[in-house]
Every structure is written in structure tokens, then in C-alpha cells.
Motif scaffolding. Structure first.
Motif, mmCIF file in Angstrom:
data_model
loop_
_atom_site.group_PDB
_atom_site.id
_atom_site.type_symbol
_atom_site.label_atom_id
_atom_site.label_comp_id
_atom_site.label_asym_id
_atom_site.label_seq_id
_atom_site.Cartn_x
_atom_site.Cartn_y
_atom_site.Cartn_z
ATOM 1 N N GLY A 1 62.481 24.612 75.063
ATOM 2 C CA GLY A 1 61.937 23.633 74.138
ATOM 3 C C GLY A 1 62.187 22.215 74.594
ATOM 4 N N GLN A 2 61.606 21.288 73.851
ATOM 5 C CA GLN A 2 61.753 19.864 74.138
ATOM 6 C C GLN A 2 63.087 19.373 73.583
ATOM 7 O OE1 GLN A 2 58.176 19.679 71.978
ATOM 8 N NE2 GLN A 2 57.016 18.631 73.583
ATOM 9 N N ASP A 3 63.744 18.530 74.355
ATOM 10 C CA ASP A 3 65.106 18.113 74.011
ATOM 11 C C ASP A 3 65.105 16.932 73.040
ATOM 12 O OD1 ASP A 3 67.820 17.947 73.883
ATOM 13 O OD2 ASP A 3 68.115 17.197 75.916
ATOM 14 N N TYR A 4 64.750 17.243 71.801
ATOM 15 C CA TYR A 4 64.931 16.297 70.696
ATOM 16 C C TYR A 4 65.057 17.123 69.431
ATOM 17 C CZ TYR A 4 59.984 16.580 69.132
ATOM 18 O OH TYR A 4 58.767 16.986 68.664
ATOM 19 N N SER A 5 65.130 16.480 68.290
ATOM 20 C CA SER A 5 65.526 17.175 67.064
ATOM 21 C C SER A 5 64.684 18.405 66.773
ATOM 22 C CB SER A 5 65.471 16.212 65.880
ATOM 23 O OG SER A 5 64.172 15.653 65.739
ATOM 24 N N PHE A 6 63.363 18.288 66.920
ATOM 25 C CA PHE A 6 62.494 19.428 66.626
ATOM 26 C C PHE A 6 62.721 20.577 67.600
ATOM 27 C CE2 PHE A 6 58.401 21.293 68.107
ATOM 28 C CZ PHE A 6 58.268 22.236 67.110
ATOM 29 N N GLY A 7 62.700 20.283 68.906
ATOM 30 C CA GLY A 7 62.898 21.339 69.893
ATOM 31 C C GLY A 7 64.236 22.028 69.732
ATOM 32 N N GLN A 8 65.258 21.256 69.424
ATOM 33 C CA GLN A 8 66.587 21.833 69.188
ATOM 34 C C GLN A 8 66.582 22.729 67.958
ATOM 35 O OE1 GLN A 8 68.846 18.225 68.911
ATOM 36 N NE2 GLN A 8 68.399 17.645 71.025
ATOM 37 N N ALA A 9 65.856 22.303 66.904
ATOM 38 C CA ALA A 9 65.784 23.103 65.676
ATOM 39 C C ALA A 9 65.079 24.424 65.925
ATOM 40 C CB ALA A 9 65.065 22.313 64.582
ATOM 41 N N VAL A 10 64.033 24.400 66.756
ATOM 42 C CA VAL A 10 63.296 25.632 67.049
ATOM 43 C C VAL A 10 64.202 26.639 67.759
ATOM 44 C CG1 VAL A 10 61.420 26.633 68.420
ATOM 45 C CG2 VAL A 10 61.031 24.541 67.105
ATOM 46 N N ALA B 1 62.711 37.990 81.530
ATOM 47 C CA ALA B 1 62.283 37.898 80.126
ATOM 48 C C ALA B 1 60.891 38.478 79.957
ATOM 49 C CB ALA B 1 62.302 36.444 79.681
ATOM 50 N N GLN B 2 60.744 39.264 78.915
ATOM 51 C CA GLN B 2 59.424 39.806 78.584
ATOM 52 C C GLN B 2 58.625 38.855 77.714
ATOM 53 O OE1 GLN B 2 61.717 42.987 76.916
ATOM 54 N NE2 GLN B 2 60.437 44.507 77.956
ATOM 55 N N ALA B 3 59.302 37.868 77.141
ATOM 56 C CA ALA B 3 58.625 36.915 76.255
ATOM 57 C C ALA B 3 59.330 35.575 76.288
ATOM 58 C CB ALA B 3 58.576 37.448 74.825
ATOM 59 N N VAL B 4 58.556 34.531 76.019
ATOM 60 C CA VAL B 4 59.065 33.171 75.891
ATOM 61 C C VAL B 4 58.818 32.723 74.457
ATOM 62 C CG1 VAL B 4 58.769 30.769 76.617
ATOM 63 C CG2 VAL B 4 58.606 32.615 78.300
ATOM 64 N N VAL B 5 59.812 32.115 73.853
ATOM 65 C CA VAL B 5 59.662 31.501 72.538
ATOM 66 C C VAL B 5 59.770 30.001 72.726
ATOM 67 C CG1 VAL B 5 60.580 31.303 70.195
ATOM 68 C CG2 VAL B 5 60.660 33.512 71.385
ATOM 69 N N THR B 6 58.756 29.246 72.277
ATOM 70 C CA THR B 6 58.767 27.805 72.471
ATOM 71 C C THR B 6 58.062 27.073 71.337
ATOM 72 O OG1 THR B 6 58.206 26.000 73.994
ATOM 73 C CG2 THR B 6 56.650 27.830 73.867
ATOM 74 N N GLY B 7 58.584 25.910 71.007
ATOM 75 C CA GLY B 7 57.924 25.015 70.064
ATOM 76 C C GLY B 7 57.197 23.900 70.778
ATOM 77 N N ASN B 8 57.118 23.944 72.103
ATOM 78 C CA ASN B 8 56.469 22.872 72.868
ATOM 79 C C ASN B 8 55.067 22.586 72.349
ATOM 80 O OD1 ASN B 8 58.729 22.810 74.508
ATOM 81 N ND2 ASN B 8 57.557 22.802 76.415
ATOM 82 N N TRP B 9 54.668 21.326 72.451
ATOM 83 C CA TRP B 9 53.341 20.917 72.011
ATOM 84 C C TRP B 9 52.776 19.901 72.991
ATOM 85 C CZ3 TRP B 9 52.943 15.676 70.692
ATOM 86 C CH2 TRP B 9 54.163 15.020 70.453
ATOM 87 N N GLY B 10 51.477 19.646 72.891
ATOM 88 C CA GLY B 10 50.831 18.685 73.778
ATOM 89 C C GLY B 10 50.920 19.105 75.229
ATOM 90 N N ASN B 11 51.005 18.116 76.114
ATOM 91 C CA ASN B 11 51.051 18.402 77.550
ATOM 92 C C ASN B 11 52.287 19.194 77.946
ATOM 93 O OD1 ASN B 11 48.619 17.309 78.342
ATOM 94 N ND2 ASN B 11 49.449 15.271 78.718
ATOM 95 N N TYR C 1 52.007 14.959 58.660
ATOM 96 C CA TYR C 1 51.123 16.098 58.905
ATOM 97 C C TYR C 1 51.641 17.062 59.968
ATOM 98 C CZ TYR C 1 49.691 12.353 62.092
ATOM 99 O OH TYR C 1 49.702 11.299 62.979
ATOM 100 N N SER C 2 52.696 16.711 60.724
ATOM 101 C CA SER C 2 53.091 17.589 61.831
ATOM 102 C C SER C 2 54.566 17.576 62.196
ATOM 103 C CB SER C 2 52.308 17.231 63.109
ATOM 104 O OG SER C 2 50.945 17.532 62.986
ATOM 105 N N ALA C 3 55.346 16.644 61.713
ATOM 106 C CA ALA C 3 56.762 16.576 62.096
ATOM 107 C C ALA C 3 57.525 17.636 61.310
ATOM 108 C CB ALA C 3 57.319 15.189 61.817
ATOM 109 N N VAL C 4 57.989 18.688 62.006
ATOM 110 C CA VAL C 4 58.433 19.888 61.296
ATOM 111 C C VAL C 4 59.920 20.208 61.435
ATOM 112 C CG1 VAL C 4 56.132 20.906 61.346
ATOM 113 C CG2 VAL C 4 57.719 21.434 63.203
ATOM 114 N N ASP C 5 60.727 19.249 61.864
ATOM 115 C CA ASP C 5 62.175 19.474 61.838
ATOM 116 C C ASP C 5 62.587 19.734 60.389
ATOM 117 O OD1 ASP C 5 64.940 19.407 61.913
ATOM 118 O OD2 ASP C 5 65.057 17.637 63.184
#
Length: 435
Positions: free
Chosen positions: A198-207, A250-260, A151-155
Motif C-alpha cells: 500500500g501507499q505509505d500514508y494514513s489511508f494505505g497504513q489503515a488498509v 503469494a497467490q494474491a495481493v491485497v492493496t488499497g492503491n489508487w490512481g497511477n 467523496y473518497s478519503a476513506v481512512d
């Protein structure tokens, strides 16, 4: 370790909701209802229910539980008499504790406990490990094969190079989400400098990788003034990161971070006085709007499969029914895709006329479901669900387009872009191996 003792180590029960769900799903109750005659169909959720991302895991559980309740309230899943007749769904929960090894242990316990439908999503790294384990298990033990609904793993790799016949993804993958965000970023002609984090794992790297590629193609005039990956779920103070973001100009941040990891990041940004825009995958929930407050008004952009302020009567009724079921403001985390996932499962079980994993997987490849005006279909070539995406901007409750706020924060998301499924769809490199 016996199956029972493994279950004791991995299942975390949950008070009133879990008790209610176990009661409505129990064999005794099913036998007392003329619409449900067979033993319940066990559906196992393997998720982080303790640790840094416990709030995200519990929020997912509420969604899945509500969807299961809806199926059971209408009588359950109609199967042939040889398969036990009409049967209810029984949702089991297993705590992965945010660790891949614990997730594998939970998977084994769930299979031993009789579950043949596995749900997971909050971590693409965990999803990849589960896919590999399920592939091997199904080959070695065909009598106990399982299907994995994500339902949420989006790599993107999970429905491309690592695609599996047994895995079905119901969320849009990271590249699809980034393309949706880019539709809004393209219109911001004042934007000239962005920071990627981003978070340093497969998803964050993909983002981050996709952000670089899509910015180069669609906004070559925008400079990337900073790029950073940080440990997942281990940073308690994001102030040093926020200071670097602000200092970069930076005028904007792009992030895939989630949760805390997202909530703490946006809170730190507010505290250091950063005034730029956040383009996020998950900025519309789990404390992020409250953490930003007025500083986020007009400056937090989020992409989702659905948002509460989608301007349709069906969507409004759907959201209000969720709030009635979960009236506490802090429980306000609802995702349409999780509802559609359970609807697709119920449809597939009935179409297959069986709980056999192979028959269910083949039926899931044909799944096409709708709820509250949201439609989706499973693409058989890679098992990537296709549905519309929406992009929203954070605004104060009561402002135009914001009838509903998030988690009682006083802030909600005004829908600024609806992207139909046919435009959100992307090609796949999957070479599906079918049994």
C-alpha cells in the motif's frame, strides 16, 4: 496576496466542460431562466488537478460536474425569497497539486471567493488537514463557516477519532471496504498466501492494518508472506515490488492503491509474469484493467459502492446516460456516490431553507437520497454515509454479466456480491462535538 491572485494560482480551468458548466451556472443565465432567480451557490472542489494524480482529480471533476448539471437542469435549488429564491449550483475547481499546503491555500481562496461548500476526497491525509483547518476557521469566523463533503478519503479515523460536525463522508471507509472484499476472500478456499502492499500514508497504513486484522479473524489459515508500504505518487517503476511479490509465492495481493500507483503496480506485475489475484479497492478504473489485459481476467477483484454491470434496468440507464454525456472511452469513470453527494447537498439546502453552513450541516445529518436504484442515508452520529457495497471480478466484455467494459479496454467487472447497507455498516467511536 489578494483573493483574486490566490485564485489565479489555484484554479485550473478545463476547456469545454468547464466553460459549459460556468455558463449554465452563471448569474446572468440563472436570471434568464424563470426557475432560477438568485445568485448561484458556489461549491468548491479542492483536488489534485496536476501532478501524479491529475487523472484521478479530473475524473472526479467530471462526476461532480455531471451531478451539478443535473441539479441545474431541473431548475436548481429551491430556497425562500429571503435567500434569493431558486438558485443554481456553481462548481469551482482549485488545484491542490497533491500537496497539503496547496490544499490549505486553495481552501482559503475558495472561502474568499464566496464558497461555503467544500469538496475533496483523493487523499485521506489532505482530508485530515482540511478537517482541522475547517474546524478552526468555523470557530474563528462564524460568519463565513463552511461544510466539507468528502467523496473518497476513506481512512476510518476521519469519522471516528477525528470526526467533525462540519465533515461528511460519502464513501465507505477502508474497514467497510475491506470487510466487503473479505466476504469474497473467505470463499476462496485455495488461497493460503497473500502479499499486502500500500501507499505509505494514513489511508494505505489503515488498509494494511485492517487486512491483517480481518485475515486473522476470518482466514487464520492464510499466511501473510510479505507486507510493504511505498511512497505515494513518487514511484515510476514498480518492477522491484512486483519481483518481490512474485518471489514470495503469494497467490494474491491485497492493496488499497489508487490512481497511477495502482496502474503502474498491476502493469509491473503483468510484466514480471505474476499470475496471482489482486484484491483491490480501486482496480476497476483509471487504466488498471487495460494495464493487466487478459492477465487480469478472473484475477482482479474490486469493491465499490456501485459498478456499471449491476444487473438492474435503472443502473443500466444511469450508466448509459453518463456515457452519452462523456463519450470518450478515457473519460469512463463514474461513481454513484459522487452523484448521491450532490443530491444530498441539494436536498439539505432545500430542507435548511438557507445556505448557512450550520443549517446545511444539520440538514445533511438527516440526508436520505436515492438515484437509479441506489439508496443512501447519512448517519448523524459520525457523518458516515451508509449505502450498499458491491464486489466485482474482471472479465472480458461480452462474457456473462459484463455488458459494459471499462475505459474502452475490452474488460469489465461482473458483480459477484451485493452487500446491503445494513450489513456493510460498522460501529463508530466518534464523539461528535456539535456547535
Amino acid at each position: 496576496m489578494s483573493p483574486l491572485s490566490r485564485r489565479g494560482a489555484t484554479v485550473r480551468f478545463c476547456g469545454l466542460l468547464c466553460s459549459t458548466l460556468w455558463f449554465t451556472s452563471s448569474p446572468a443565465h440563472a436570471q434568464g431562466n424563470p426557475g432560477a432567480s438568485g445568485m448561484p451557490i458556489k461549491v468548491a472542489m479542492v483536488e489534485s488537478l496536476s501532478g501524479s494524480f491529475a487523472n484521478a482529480g479530473e475524473a472526479v471533476f467530471r462526476n461532480i460536474a455531471w451531478a451539478v448539471e443535473r441539479v441545474n437542469e431541473r431548475g436548481g435549488v429551491a430556497l425562500p425569497a429571503s435567500e434569493g429564491g431558486t438558485r443554481r449550483l456553481q462548481l469551482l475547481r482549485y488545484d491542490s497539486k497533491g500537496q497539503n499546503e496547496e490544499a490549505l491555500s486553495a481552501l482559503r481562496a475558495a472561502i474568499d471567493d464566496g464558497a461555503r461548500i467544500i469538496l475533496q476526497g483523493n487523499s485521506s491525509a489532505t482530508a485530515a488537514v482540511l478537517i482541522e483547518a475547517i474546524n478552526k476557521h468555523n470557530q474563528r469566523d462564524p460568519g463565513r463557516r463552511v461544510v466539507f463533503l468528502n467523496y473518497s478519503a476513506v481512512d476510518p479515523i476521519l469519522t471516528n477519532e477525528k470526526c467533525s460536525f462540519w465533515h461528511f463522508r460519502f464513501d465507505a471507509h477502508a474497514d467497510m471496504r475491506m470487510a466487503a472484499l473479505m466476504e469474497v476472500m473467505r470463499e476462496n478456499r485455495a488461497l493460503s498466501r497473500v502479499y499486502l502492499i500500500g501507499q505509505d500514508y494514513s489511508f494505505g497504513q489503515a488498509v494494511l492494518r485492517e487486512a491483517r486484522e480481518q485475515l486473522a479473524r476470518q482466514r487464520p489459515d492464510v499466511a501473510i508472506v510479505g507486507e510493504e508500504l511505498h511512497p505515494v505518487g513518487r514511484i515510476k517503476d514498480f518492477a522491484p515490488y512486483a519481483v518481490k511479490i512474485k518471489a514470495s509465492g503469494a497467490q494474491a495481493v491485497v492493496t488499497g492503491n489508487w490512481g497511477n500507483d495502482l496502474t503502474l503496480l498491476v502493469k509491473a506485475a503483468r510484466e514480471v509474469g505474476y499470475e496471482g489475484t489482486f484484491y483491490t479497492f480501486y482496480g476497476n478504473a483509471l487504466g488498471a484493467p487495460a494495464a493487466l489485459g487478459d492477465a487480469g481476467v478472473g484475477k482482479v477483484v474490486a469493491v465499490a459502492d456501485w459498478l456499471p454491470n449491476l444487473p438492474t434496468a435503472a443502473s443500466e440507464r444511469f450508466y448509459q446516460s453518463f456515457r452519452e454525456r462523456f463519450p470518450r472511452p478515457q473519460d469512463d469513470y463514474v461513481h454513484m456516490r459522487m452523484q448521491l453527494l450532490i443530491e444530498a447537498l441539494a436536498q439539505a439546502l432545500e430542507r435548511a431553507g438557507s445556505t448557512d453552513a450550520l443549517a446545511v450541516a444539520r440538514a445533511l445529518e438527516q440526508a436520505e437520497v436515492s438515484l437509479a436504484g441506489q439508496r443512501g442515508r447519512m448517519r448523524a452520529s459520525d457523518h458516515q454515509f451508509q449505502q450498499q457495497l458491491v464486489v466485482g471480478v474482471m472479465e472480458r466484455l461480452g462474457s456473462p454479466g459484463v455488458r459494459f467494459d471499462v475505459e474502452g479496454s475490452g474488460y469489465g467487472f461482473r458483480v459477484v456480491r451485493q452487500i446491503p447497507a445494513e450489513r456493510a455498516e460498522m460501529p463508530t467511536t466518534c464523539q461528535m462535538q456539535r456547535p
